[in-house]
Motif scaffolding. Sequence first.
Motif, PDB file in Angstrom:
ATOM      1  N   MET A 148     -16.662  -2.321 -10.010  1.00  0.00           N
ATOM      2  CA  MET A 148     -15.386  -1.764  -9.615  1.00  0.00           C
ATOM      3  C   MET A 148     -14.530  -1.553 -10.870  1.00  0.00           C
ATOM      4  SD  MET A 148     -14.240  -3.959  -6.308  1.00  0.00           S
ATOM      5  CE  MET A 148     -13.710  -2.888  -5.035  1.00  0.00           C
ATOM      6  N   ASP A 149     -13.830  -0.453 -10.869  1.00  0.00           N
ATOM      7  CA  ASP A 149     -12.947  -0.189 -12.003  1.00  0.00           C
ATOM      8  C   ASP A 149     -11.565  -0.806 -11.749  1.00  0.00           C
ATOM      9  OD1 ASP A 149     -12.146   1.498  -9.999  1.00  0.00           O
ATOM     10  OD2 ASP A 149     -11.852   3.236 -11.292  1.00  0.00           O
ATOM     11  N   GLY A 150     -10.686  -0.667 -12.709  1.00  0.00           N
ATOM     12  CA  GLY A 150      -9.361  -1.271 -12.639  1.00  0.00           C
ATOM     13  C   GLY A 150      -8.520  -0.748 -11.489  1.00  0.00           C
ATOM     14  N   LYS A 151      -8.659   0.518 -11.180  1.00  0.00           N
ATOM     15  CA  LYS A 151      -7.865   1.120 -10.097  1.00  0.00           C
ATOM     16  C   LYS A 151      -8.269   0.551  -8.741  1.00  0.00           C
ATOM     17  CE  LYS A 151      -6.107   5.489  -9.913  1.00  0.00           C
ATOM     18  NZ  LYS A 151      -6.180   6.952  -9.937  1.00  0.00           N
ATOM     19  N   ALA A 152      -9.551   0.320  -8.546  1.00  0.00           N
ATOM     20  CA  ALA A 152     -10.026  -0.254  -7.279  1.00  0.00           C
ATOM     21  C   ALA A 152      -9.537  -1.687  -7.116  1.00  0.00           C
ATOM     22  CB  ALA A 152     -11.548  -0.199  -7.219  1.00  0.00           C
ATOM     23  N   TRP A 153      -9.559  -2.470  -8.199  1.00  0.00           N
ATOM     24  CA  TRP A 153      -9.064  -3.847  -8.136  1.00  0.00           C
ATOM     25  C   TRP A 153      -7.572  -3.876  -7.834  1.00  0.00           C
ATOM     26  CZ3 TRP A 153     -11.924  -7.755  -7.188  1.00  0.00           C
ATOM     27  CH2 TRP A 153     -13.233  -7.820  -7.653  1.00  0.00           C
ATOM     28  N   LEU A 154      -6.838  -2.974  -8.457  1.00  0.00           N
ATOM     29  CA  LEU A 154      -5.398  -2.900  -8.229  1.00  0.00           C
ATOM     30  C   LEU A 154      -5.094  -2.521  -6.780  1.00  0.00           C
ATOM     31  CD1 LEU A 154      -2.644  -3.162  -9.549  1.00  0.00           C
ATOM     32  CD2 LEU A 154      -2.784  -0.746 -10.144  1.00  0.00           C
ATOM     33  N   THR A 155      -5.849  -1.589  -6.234  1.00  0.00           N
ATOM     34  CA  THR A 155      -5.673  -1.192  -4.837  1.00  0.00           C
ATOM     35  C   THR A 155      -6.001  -2.349  -3.908  1.00  0.00           C
ATOM     36  OG1 THR A 155      -6.254   1.086  -5.413  1.00  0.00           O
ATOM     37  CG2 THR A 155      -6.353   0.482  -3.087  1.00  0.00           C
ATOM     38  N   LEU A 156      -7.077  -3.046  -4.175  1.00  0.00           N
ATOM     39  CA  LEU A 156      -7.457  -4.197  -3.355  1.00  0.00           C
ATOM     40  C   LEU A 156      -6.389  -5.289  -3.417  1.00  0.00           C
ATOM     41  CD1 LEU A 156      -9.587  -5.608  -1.591  1.00  0.00           C
ATOM     42  CD2 LEU A 156     -10.604  -6.483  -3.708  1.00  0.00           C
ATOM     43  N   ALA A 157      -5.880  -5.557  -4.600  1.00  0.00           N
ATOM     44  CA  ALA A 157      -4.831  -6.567  -4.751  1.00  0.00           C
ATOM     45  C   ALA A 157      -3.563  -6.158  -4.014  1.00  0.00           C
ATOM     46  CB  ALA A 157      -4.536  -6.792  -6.233  1.00  0.00           C
ATOM     47  N   VAL A 212      -3.373  -4.242  -1.318  1.00  0.00           N
ATOM     48  CA  VAL A 212      -3.636  -4.379   0.122  1.00  0.00           C
ATOM     49  C   VAL A 212      -3.554  -5.844   0.546  1.00  0.00           C
ATOM     50  CG1 VAL A 212      -5.415  -4.117   1.902  1.00  0.00           C
ATOM     51  CG2 VAL A 212      -4.949  -2.248   0.311  1.00  0.00           C
ATOM     52  N   ILE A 213      -4.128  -6.722  -0.236  1.00  0.00           N
ATOM     53  CA  ILE A 213      -4.085  -8.151   0.075  1.00  0.00           C
ATOM     54  C   ILE A 213      -2.651  -8.669   0.011  1.00  0.00           C
ATOM     55  CG2 ILE A 213      -4.747 -10.438  -0.764  1.00  0.00           C
ATOM     56  CD1 ILE A 213      -7.464  -9.204  -1.519  1.00  0.00           C
ATOM     57  N   GLY A 241      -0.782  -7.509   3.069  1.00  0.00           N
ATOM     58  CA  GLY A 241      -1.189  -8.285   4.242  1.00  0.00           C
ATOM     59  C   GLY A 241      -0.566  -9.661   4.262  1.00  0.00           C
ATOM     60  N   LEU A 242      -0.541 -10.317   3.117  1.00  0.00           N
ATOM     61  CA  LEU A 242       0.089 -11.636   3.041  1.00  0.00           C
ATOM     62  C   LEU A 242       1.594 -11.553   3.276  1.00  0.00           C
ATOM     63  CD1 LEU A 242      -1.843 -13.213   0.047  1.00  0.00           C
ATOM     64  CD2 LEU A 242      -1.970 -13.881   2.450  1.00  0.00           C
ATOM     65  N   ALA A 243       2.228 -10.516   2.775  1.00  0.00           N
ATOM     66  CA  ALA A 243       3.666 -10.332   2.999  1.00  0.00           C
ATOM     67  C   ALA A 243       3.953 -10.116   4.483  1.00  0.00           C
ATOM     68  CB  ALA A 243       4.178  -9.157   2.180  1.00  0.00           C
ATOM     69  N   LEU A 244       3.114  -9.349   5.147  1.00  0.00           N
ATOM     70  CA  LEU A 244       3.280  -9.128   6.583  1.00  0.00           C
ATOM     71  C   LEU A 244       3.106 -10.427   7.353  1.00  0.00           C
ATOM     72  CD1 LEU A 244       3.685  -7.085   8.879  1.00  0.00           C
ATOM     73  CD2 LEU A 244       1.212  -6.791   8.910  1.00  0.00           C
ATOM     74  N   TYR A 245       2.109 -11.211   6.990  1.00  0.00           N
ATOM     75  CA  TYR A 245       1.872 -12.491   7.651  1.00  0.00           C
ATOM     76  C   TYR A 245       3.048 -13.437   7.426  1.00  0.00           C
ATOM     77  CZ  TYR A 245      -0.688 -16.534   9.400  1.00  0.00           C
ATOM     78  OH  TYR A 245      -1.074 -17.631  10.112  1.00  0.00           O
ATOM     79  N   ALA A 246       3.603 -13.454   6.228  1.00  0.00           N
ATOM     80  CA  ALA A 246       4.768 -14.287   5.936  1.00  0.00           C
ATOM     81  C   ALA A 246       5.965 -13.842   6.774  1.00  0.00           C
ATOM     82  CB  ALA A 246       5.105 -14.239   4.447  1.00  0.00           C
ATOM     83  N   ALA A 247       6.134 -12.549   6.951  1.00  0.00           N
ATOM     84  CA  ALA A 247       7.245 -12.042   7.766  1.00  0.00           C
ATOM     85  C   ALA A 247       7.082 -12.452   9.226  1.00  0.00           C
ATOM     86  CB  ALA A 247       7.329 -10.531   7.647  1.00  0.00           C
ATOM     87  N   VAL A 248       5.870 -12.388   9.741  1.00  0.00           N
ATOM     88  CA  VAL A 248       5.609 -12.812  11.122  1.00  0.00           C
ATOM     89  C   VAL A 248       5.918 -14.294  11.287  1.00  0.00           C
ATOM     90  CG1 VAL A 248       3.760 -13.177  12.816  1.00  0.00           C
ATOM     91  CG2 VAL A 248       3.943 -10.996  11.618  1.00  0.00           C
ATOM     92  N   PRO A 297       3.728 -12.001  -5.625  1.00  0.00           N
ATOM     93  CA  PRO A 297       2.695 -11.143  -5.035  1.00  0.00           C
ATOM     94  C   PRO A 297       1.698 -11.926  -4.174  1.00  0.00           C
ATOM     95  CG  PRO A 297       3.046 -10.525  -7.299  1.00  0.00           C
ATOM     96  CD  PRO A 297       3.838 -11.779  -7.061  1.00  0.00           C
ATOM     97  N   VAL A 298       1.653 -13.238  -4.341  1.00  0.00           N
ATOM     98  CA  VAL A 298       0.794 -14.085  -3.518  1.00  0.00           C
ATOM     99  C   VAL A 298       1.716 -14.987  -2.698  1.00  0.00           C
ATOM    100  CG1 VAL A 298      -1.053 -15.791  -3.533  1.00  0.00           C
ATOM    101  CG2 VAL A 298      -0.959 -14.055  -5.312  1.00  0.00           C
ATOM    102  N   TYR A 299       1.776 -14.762  -1.386  1.00  0.00           N
ATOM    103  CA  TYR A 299       2.710 -15.473  -0.514  1.00  0.00           C
ATOM    104  C   TYR A 299       2.122 -16.730   0.112  1.00  0.00           C
ATOM    105  CZ  TYR A 299       5.824 -11.496  -0.839  1.00  0.00           C
ATOM    106  OH  TYR A 299       6.665 -10.524  -1.307  1.00  0.00           O
ATOM    107  N   LEU A 300       1.090 -17.284  -0.485  1.00  0.00           N
ATOM    108  CA  LEU A 300       0.440 -18.446   0.111  1.00  0.00           C
ATOM    109  C   LEU A 300       1.375 -19.645   0.199  1.00  0.00           C
ATOM    110  CD1 LEU A 300      -3.093 -18.229  -1.506  1.00  0.00           C
ATOM    111  CD2 LEU A 300      -2.384 -17.523   0.779  1.00  0.00           C
ATOM    112  N   ASP A 301       2.193 -19.874  -0.807  1.00  0.00           N
ATOM    113  CA  ASP A 301       3.104 -21.008  -0.761  1.00  0.00           C
ATOM    114  C   ASP A 301       4.189 -20.804   0.302  1.00  0.00           C
ATOM    115  OD1 ASP A 301       4.081 -18.924  -2.345  1.00  0.00           O
ATOM    116  OD2 ASP A 301       5.356 -20.261  -3.512  1.00  0.00           O
TER     117      ASP A 301
END
Length: 96
Positions: free
Chosen positions: A1-10, A12-13, A16-23, A65-69
């Motif tokens: 995977m190139d850098g653009k694909a990793w950035l897109t995946l990050a 999206v993740i 998703g975590l931000a949406l879950y935190a909002a819920v 960018p990581v809403y796990l906490d």
Amino acid sequence: MDGKAWLTLAAVIAAGLALYAAVLLVRVFKARRLLLDAGIPLRDKALFWVAVAYTVSPVDLIPDPVYLDDIGILLLALRSLHAAAARLPGKDPAPS
């Protein structure tokens, strides 16, 4: 995977975590009815406000960018409120 694909995946993740935190934040606010109950211990009521303050605070244990906490704090607040309500005699915890 190139850098653009990793950035897109990050991205999206992170979204998703931000949406879950909002819920979870919405669920915590729905549980505010338990805060008005005189039988709920002050410790559990205070945990609610700490969770809300931590979630909206710019200071985090893990960068935003990581809403796990944030998700963990919200889950802890919800479990604490519902467990305290379940311990009350003759009361059902508020629906989540």
